[in-house]
Design a protein around this motif. Structure first.
Motif, PDB file in Angstrom:
ATOM      1  N   GLY A 249      53.757  48.125-144.646  1.00  0.00           N
ATOM      2  CA  GLY A 249      54.450  48.933-143.654  1.00  0.00           C
ATOM      3  C   GLY A 249      55.213  48.042-142.697  1.00  0.00           C
ATOM      4  N   CYS A 254      49.040  46.836-145.686  1.00  0.00           N
ATOM      5  CA  CYS A 254      48.097  47.880-145.262  1.00  0.00           C
ATOM      6  C   CYS A 254      47.469  48.491-146.516  1.00  0.00           C
ATOM      7  N   GLU A 256      46.793  51.996-146.798  1.00  0.00           N
ATOM      8  CA  GLU A 256      47.213  53.367-147.061  1.00  0.00           C
ATOM      9  C   GLU A 256      48.369  53.764-146.148  1.00  0.00           C
ATOM     10  N   ALA A 257      49.084  54.809-146.568  1.00  0.00           N
ATOM     11  CA  ALA A 257      50.184  55.357-145.775  1.00  0.00           C
ATOM     12  C   ALA A 257      50.107  56.878-145.865  1.00  0.00           C
ATOM     13  N   GLN A 261      55.403  58.630-143.253  1.00  0.00           N
ATOM     14  CA  GLN A 261      55.579  57.182-143.105  1.00  0.00           C
ATOM     15  C   GLN A 261      56.539  56.613-144.136  1.00  0.00           C
ATOM     16  N   ILE A 263      57.224  53.254-146.326  1.00  0.00           N
ATOM     17  CA  ILE A 263      56.312  52.242-146.845  1.00  0.00           C
ATOM     18  C   ILE A 263      56.965  51.521-148.026  1.00  0.00           C
TER      19      ILE A 263
END
Length: 325
Positions: A249, A254, A256-257, A261, A263
């Protein structure tokens, strides 16, 4: 009677007239960036003619370009538009050293570009951390290159002066590029400051010889790769099942999104064609058991394929299997 006449009256030239100034570097938006360079360097800006003024203008101009280019998804690389970005960034970095600025500074000064253009171009504000991370990494990478390169080219200049010559041998210019990563245009710029030039024909001869040797060495391995469909990435199919091996991100890696969002998704394999050679990338949908993302751009840098996505449903997680189409 005469439609589509290009008057050359772009926004900045119009601003020069409306604001009563003689140079685009004196209009309010660009002057804001220029003043940031002046403050950082502690060098006074005069009439635009002295060498330090030239360096200040180059940094100002290049800062705008690199900030917008990175926001537009371009990454520094050794080919295509990524190489243009790398050249602009490194040239600006070198002129910072010319002004006496110590250490990385372009990332910090990109704030000035974002401040003055962020309202009209909100993607600059949205991607601020990402833009500055890319600039920082590239500046640090170039720091070691420029120290070595400047020391070596300084020796070459002294040798030329001692022998009464003004043209640097093409083989030496190529060695600076090939061994130390010193771009030819930067070599030419430093030579020009000393009233000298580089043998560009000799440089190109050395470059072509190396490419030819590289092509011969790659021929067999490329044939094998073609047989295994490695070079058909994204051209031989419209759908595939793949594992999400990493996510990135605005703040970096990261796990998860969530819906809404933006990404970057990295897969173990991909049916999406990555942008290259002037051709736009594939677009599509990536679906997992937990969510769905729209793939709006695919880039390839140093052999790594990155899928720029917007999560449109649920959550996207590393380790999930994805239906890509």
């Amino acid at each position: 009677e005469h439609p589509n006449i290009d008057t050359g009256m772009g926004l900045e030239r119009m601003a020069c007239i409306m604001q009563g100034v003689d140079s685009i570097f004196d209009i309010d938006t660009i002057r804001h960036i220029l003043d940031g360079v002046v403050m950082k360097s502690g060098v006074e800006y005069k009439d635009g003619q002295v060498p330090t003024d030239v360096s200040i203008r180059i940094i100002t101009d290049h800062l705008r370009s690199i900030t917008f280019m990175i926001a537009d998804g371009i990454m520094p690389s050794n080919e295509g538009r990524g190489y243009v970005l790398r050249r602009l960034l490194r040239r600006a970095a070198r002129h910072g050293r010319t002004l006496g600025i110590k250490g990385p500074f372009l990332s910090e000064l990109s704030d000035k570009v974002i401040e003055v253009s962020g309202e009209a171009y909100p993607e600059l504000l949205e991607k601020k951390d990402y833009i500055q991370k890319i600039i920082t990494v590239e500046e640090e990478k170039f720091a070691s290159t420029i120290y070595q390169g400047e020391a070596i080219i300084s020796e070459y200049v002294q040798e030329l002066k001692a022998s009464g010559k003004t043209v640097l041998d093409g083989e030496k210019a190529f060695k600076l590029y090939d061994t130390y990563g010193f771009p030819l245009e930067l070599t030419e710029e430093i030579l020009a400051e000393n009233g000298m030039t580089a043998d560009t024909d000799g440089f190109n001869d050395n470059m072509n010889r190396q490419k030819e040797q590289g092509r011969k060495g790659r021929k067999n391995t490329e044939a094998e790769a073609w047989k295994e469909n490695k070079n058909l990435q994204g051209l031989d199919r419209l759908q595939d099942n793949a594992e999400i091996i990493a996510l990135a991100g605005e703040d970096g890696a990261c796990n998860e999104a969530v819906e809404g969002q933006d990404i970057r998704i990295f897969l173990n394999k991909s049916p999406f064609y990555a942008e290259g050679g002037g051709q736009v990338s594939d677009k599509g949908i990536l679906s997992t058991k937990n969510g769905k993302a729209q793939v709006y751009s695919v880039e390839k840098n140093d052999g790594i394929i990155s899928h720029s996505c917007h999560v449109i449903e649920g959550v996207i997680k590393t380790g999930d299997m994805a239906d890509c189409r």
